[in-house]
Enzyme design. Structure first.
Site, PDB file in Angstrom:
ATOM      1  N   ASP A   1       0.588  -0.863  -0.182  1.00  0.00           N
ATOM      2  CA  ASP A   1      -0.008  -0.134  -0.112  1.00  0.00           C
ATOM      3  C   ASP A   1       1.147   1.557   0.118  1.00  0.00           C
ATOM      4  OD1 ASP A   1      -2.277  -1.736   0.613  1.00  0.00           O
ATOM      5  OD2 ASP A   1      -2.899  -1.187   1.917  1.00  0.00           O
ATOM      6  N   ASP A   2       0.600   2.428  -0.545  1.00  0.00           N
ATOM      7  CA  ASP A   2       0.962   3.731  -0.496  1.00  0.00           C
ATOM      8  C   ASP A   2       1.657   4.260  -0.999  1.00  0.00           C
ATOM      9  OD1 ASP A   2      -1.241   3.744   2.270  1.00  0.00           O
ATOM     10  OD2 ASP A   2       0.258   4.105   3.648  1.00  0.00           O
TER      11      ASP A   2
ATOM     12  N   HIS B   1      -5.773   2.629  -4.120  1.00  0.00           N
ATOM     13  CA  HIS B   1      -5.782   2.654  -1.982  1.00  0.00           C
ATOM     14  C   HIS B   1      -6.477   4.474  -2.244  1.00  0.00           C
ATOM     15  CE1 HIS B   1      -5.227   1.765   1.823  1.00  0.00           C
ATOM     16  NE2 HIS B   1      -4.567   2.452   1.885  1.00  0.00           N
TER      17      HIS B   1
ATOM     18  N   HIS C   1       3.938  -2.365   3.045  1.00  0.00           N
ATOM     19  CA  HIS C   1       3.831  -0.498   3.092  1.00  0.00           C
ATOM     20  C   HIS C   1       5.108  -0.547   1.474  1.00  0.00           C
ATOM     21  CE1 HIS C   1       1.093  -0.075   5.745  1.00  0.00           C
ATOM     22  NE2 HIS C   1       0.463   0.233   4.988  1.00  0.00           N
TER      23      HIS C   1
END
Length: 298
Positions: free
Chosen positions: A42-43, A96, A187
């Protein structure tokens, strides 16, 4: 986290669903492994750490799913390049949201904006729209499901990289918690997470795990994506039925009856060409009726 008990449920239990499921990109030959695990990141994208992670994934012949923050893509050309590298390497690109907002606290219009802005910025870089959405913080409700217009994907194992901030602890935690069919959250913006993956991935493989994408999760588990009958404001509408290798299309707005007859028995790729000709990508189409796109679609 509101992640649920197994990987298939982590997708389907939170699905609202007007995304087309492109089975043609899934491997036709499924290798036999004792276990399967799904690494998700993610991110990102991150101009430095994402390319580092991609090198590790390539080294161990692993495909993963990246849930992209829309605003991070716009931070500079180096982040756009990192996103393009993810796509070019054959990994799954998901959304996301745009600003990592708490979607449950937003209005319907704000939820739509978070989703559509991210879809558009991802498309502007890689030429494809994301199929899946991961809600920030794993939080969702009926409104988030309704206005995300896509399957929502949570996780079963949080690597806690954001908390540990230490590669040794991340490695120990993930390997201790790893089970067959689990979705792992990490992440790709942290150097210590990337360092940890250099050790986690070969150890999982040594234990007999196959590491694949969320899209392959659905394929291997014979999970169907049920299409949201309410449609998606502002786009063409179609009633589509998958049968064998063909899509049967009915009542497609913007296409005359004579043209529609011509398109009734198109394969997925042929239908995708129709979408491109109309200037509307396939996963921006909405579907009416009790329609399912399932693994018979090739």
């Amino acid at each position: 986290s509101e992640a649920v008990g197994n990987a298939a449920q982590a997708v389907t239990d939170v699905t609202t669903e007007d995304a087309a499921f492109e089975e043609d990109v899934v491997q036709d030959t499924v290798q036999e492994y004792a276990h399967t695990v799904y690494l998700t990141f993610d991110d990102g994208p991150h101009y430095e750490q994402t390319p580092r992670l991609l090198e590790i994934l390539d080294k161990y012949d692993v495909k993963s799913t990246f849930f992209i923050l829309g605003d991070r893509v716009t931070w500079g050309e180096s982040n756009k390049k990192a996103l393009q590298m993810v796509y070019d390497a054959g990994h799954e690109v998901g959304s996301h949201t745009y600003t990592h907002a708490h979607l449950k606290t937003l209005s319907a219009e704000e939820i739509k904006e978070e989703v559509t802005k991210t879809r558009d910025v991802i498309y502007s870089v890689i030429g494809e729209y994301p199929v899946f959405v991961r809600p920030p913080y794993g939080q969702y409700d009926e409104r988030v499901q309704k206005y995300s217009y896509a399957p929502l994907v949570n996780w079963n194992i949080d690597s806690l990289d954001w908390d540990f901030r230490n590669a040794d602890q991340i490695v120990e935690h993930v390997l201790k918690e790893a089970r067959d069919g689990m979705i792992v959250l990490s992440h790709d913006i942290h150097w210590f997470t990337v360092d940890a993956m250099e050790r986690i991935i070969p150890e999982l493989q040594a234990r007999g795990y196959q590491i694949v994408t969320v899209r392959e999760l659905l394929y291997y588990n014979d999970v169907e994506i049920e299409i949201n009958p309410n449609g998606y404001d502002g786009y063409y509408y179609a009633y589509i039925v998958a049968e064998g290798e063909s899509l049967y299309i009915y009542d497609l707005e913007g296409v005359t009856d004579d043209k529609l007859e011509h398109y009734r028995n198109y394969t997925y790729n042929e239908f995708n060409k129709l979408i491109n000709d109309l200037g509307t990508p396939i996963d921006h189409f909405c579907y009416k009726g009790n329609t399912t796109i399932n693994k018979s679609l090739k």
